[in-house]
Write a protein that holds these residues in place. Sequence first.
Motif, PDB file in Angstrom:
ATOM      1  N   ILE B  12      26.398  86.462  68.296  1.00 28.45           N
ATOM      2  CA  ILE B  12      26.697  87.859  68.630  1.00 28.45           C
ATOM      3  C   ILE B  12      28.191  87.912  68.900  1.00 28.45           C
ATOM      4  O   ILE B  12      28.703  87.176  69.755  1.00 28.45           O
ATOM      5  N   CYS B  13      28.896  88.758  68.159  1.00 28.90           N
ATOM      6  CA  CYS B  13      30.354  88.778  68.219  1.00 28.90           C
ATOM      7  C   CYS B  13      30.869  90.170  68.533  1.00 28.90           C
ATOM      8  O   CYS B  13      30.225  91.170  68.202  1.00 28.90           O
ATOM      9  N   GLN B  14      32.038  90.208  69.141  1.00 32.77           N
ATOM     10  CA  GLN B  14      32.704  91.475  69.426  1.00 32.77           C
ATOM     11  C   GLN B  14      33.406  91.968  68.179  1.00 32.77           C
ATOM     12  O   GLN B  14      33.928  91.186  67.376  1.00 32.77           O
ATOM     13  N   ASP B  87      29.154  94.561  59.448  1.00 28.21           N
ATOM     14  CA  ASP B  87      29.081  93.173  59.003  1.00 28.21           C
ATOM     15  C   ASP B  87      27.855  92.451  59.555  1.00 28.21           C
ATOM     16  O   ASP B  87      27.609  91.292  59.211  1.00 28.21           O
ATOM     17  N   SER B  88      27.089  93.119  60.391  1.00 27.71           N
ATOM     18  CA  SER B  88      25.860  92.513  60.930  1.00 27.71           C
ATOM     19  C   SER B  88      24.897  92.247  59.780  1.00 27.71           C
ATOM     20  O   SER B  88      24.432  93.175  59.108  1.00 27.71           O
ATOM     21  N   SER B  89      24.609  90.996  59.541  1.00 31.93           N
ATOM     22  CA  SER B  89      23.804  90.572  58.392  1.00 31.93           C
ATOM     23  C   SER B  89      23.380  89.129  58.610  1.00 31.93           C
ATOM     24  O   SER B  89      23.809  88.483  59.567  1.00 31.93           O
ATOM     25  N   ILE B  90      22.598  88.643  57.666  1.00 33.17           N
ATOM     26  CA  ILE B  90      22.351  87.210  57.572  1.00 33.17           C
ATOM     27  C   ILE B  90      23.234  86.684  56.445  1.00 33.17           C
ATOM     28  O   ILE B  90      23.266  87.255  55.353  1.00 33.17           O
ATOM     29  N   TYR B  91      23.964  85.609  56.729  1.00 35.30           N
ATOM     30  CA  TYR B  91      24.833  84.990  55.736  1.00 35.30           C
ATOM     31  C   TYR B  91      24.228  83.636  55.361  1.00 35.30           C
ATOM     32  O   TYR B  91      23.836  82.852  56.228  1.00 35.30           O
ATOM     33  N   LEU B  92      24.162  83.382  54.062  1.00 34.15           N
ATOM     34  CA  LEU B  92      23.485  82.184  53.567  1.00 34.15           C
ATOM     35  C   LEU B  92      24.355  81.451  52.567  1.00 34.15           C
ATOM     36  O   LEU B  92      25.017  82.087  51.733  1.00 34.15           O
ATOM     37  N   GLY B 106      20.576  77.422  52.547  1.00 27.89           N
ATOM     38  CA  GLY B 106      20.607  77.044  53.947  1.00 27.89           C
ATOM     39  C   GLY B 106      19.704  77.970  54.742  1.00 27.89           C
ATOM     40  O   GLY B 106      19.167  78.948  54.217  1.00 27.89           O
ATOM     41  N   SER B 107      19.571  77.662  56.015  1.00 22.20           N
ATOM     42  CA  SER B 107      18.663  78.434  56.870  1.00 22.20           C
ATOM     43  C   SER B 107      19.261  79.768  57.299  1.00 22.20           C
ATOM     44  O   SER B 107      18.572  80.610  57.864  1.00 22.20           O
ATOM     45  N   GLY B 108      20.549  79.967  57.009  1.00 20.12           N
ATOM     46  CA  GLY B 108      21.152  81.269  57.288  1.00 20.12           C
ATOM     47  C   GLY B 108      21.807  81.362  58.653  1.00 20.12           C
ATOM     48  O   GLY B 108      21.462  80.637  59.583  1.00 20.12           O
ATOM     49  N   THR B 109      22.758  82.274  58.752  1.00 21.25           N
ATOM     50  CA  THR B 109      23.429  82.612  60.012  1.00 21.25           C
ATOM     51  C   THR B 109      23.201  84.089  60.263  1.00 21.25           C
ATOM     52  O   THR B 109      23.635  84.921  59.477  1.00 21.25           O
ATOM     53  N   ARG B 110      22.494  84.386  61.347  1.00 15.66           N
ATOM     54  CA  ARG B 110      22.232  85.789  61.695  1.00 15.66           C
ATOM     55  C   ARG B 110      23.363  86.283  62.585  1.00 15.66           C
ATOM     56  O   ARG B 110      23.505  85.837  63.714  1.00 15.66           O
ATOM     57  N   LEU B 111      24.167  87.175  62.056  1.00 15.92           N
ATOM     58  CA  LEU B 111      25.346  87.691  62.757  1.00 15.92           C
ATOM     59  C   LEU B 111      25.092  89.110  63.239  1.00 15.92           C
ATOM     60  O   LEU B 111      24.688  89.962  62.458  1.00 15.92           O
ATOM     61  N   THR B 112      25.342  89.323  64.519  1.00 17.93           N
ATOM     62  CA  THR B 112      25.281  90.670  65.092  1.00 17.93           C
ATOM     63  C   THR B 112      26.655  90.986  65.659  1.00 17.93           C
ATOM     64  O   THR B 112      27.194  90.219  66.455  1.00 17.93           O
ATOM     65  N   VAL B 113      27.211  92.104  65.238  1.00 20.21           N
ATOM     66  CA  VAL B 113      28.530  92.526  65.716  1.00 20.21           C
ATOM     67  C   VAL B 113      28.353  93.739  66.625  1.00 20.21           C
ATOM     68  O   VAL B 113      27.738  94.741  66.226  1.00 20.21           O
ATOM     69  N   VAL B 114      28.874  93.618  67.848  1.00 17.08           N
ATOM     70  CA  VAL B 114      28.694  94.707  68.831  1.00 17.08           C
ATOM     71  C   VAL B 114      30.037  95.313  69.213  1.00 17.08           C
ATOM     72  O   VAL B 114      31.089  94.740  68.954  1.00 17.08           O
TER      73      VAL B 114
END
Lengths: 111, 114
Positions: B12-14, B87-92, B106-114
């Motif tokens: 979870i990123c700013q 940009d909140s998405s899953i990146y693979l 890959g198993s993916g990176t779930r990114l949440t931008v707040v």
Amino acid sequence: EDQVTQSPEALRLQEGESSSLNCSYTVSGLRGLFWYRQDPGKGPEFLFTLYSAGEEKEKERLKATLTKKESFLHITAPKPEDSATYLCAVQTPRNTDKLIFGTGTRLQVFP
Amino acid sequence: SAVISQKPSRDICQRGTSLTIQCQVDSQVTMMFWYRQQPGQSLTLIATANQGSEATYESGFVIDKFPISRPNLTFSTLTVSNMSPEDSSIYLCSVEIGTGRGYTFGSGTRLTVV
């Protein structure tokens, strides 16, 4: 424009109730069609590659078939552990390293 | 077939910050691929990364926003820069299993931008 459409969006089955998922494609030539399974929070898991019309591949309760316009993923006597999102993707001669994905079919199998 | 380790698995990123995602493969591969999976959407190819050359970006994706490194044949990173909630998405990341045999992810990176 190359396009992949999957139907239905979601499917609920009783355990043991066989069914089929559809993947129709409009492409400028088909190099390969791929089926994947994706569980929540995980990356897609490779299932099958099909290359030419008439080809069939099987794995446990799954069977994939291919025609010139579409592919079917047949699920025979599904179990709850088959619950997942099933993704279809195509590869064209114009973009040999790019997979074009459909939006998937979310399958739920109830005991 | 190749096994891919991807990290972080989620973050979870700013907004306005950047996140670098790493992808490690257990065998040498010529090309590595980065995909994005937005909520309810299909996977979309961002770029293809070859070792020793600049990454090739798909239409709608630019290097300033998604810089990629490929320092050797087993490793790649994707940075999501100056993030916004969109940009909140899953990146693979993905590599080819074998010529004409398909691709593993890959198993993916779930990114949440707040």
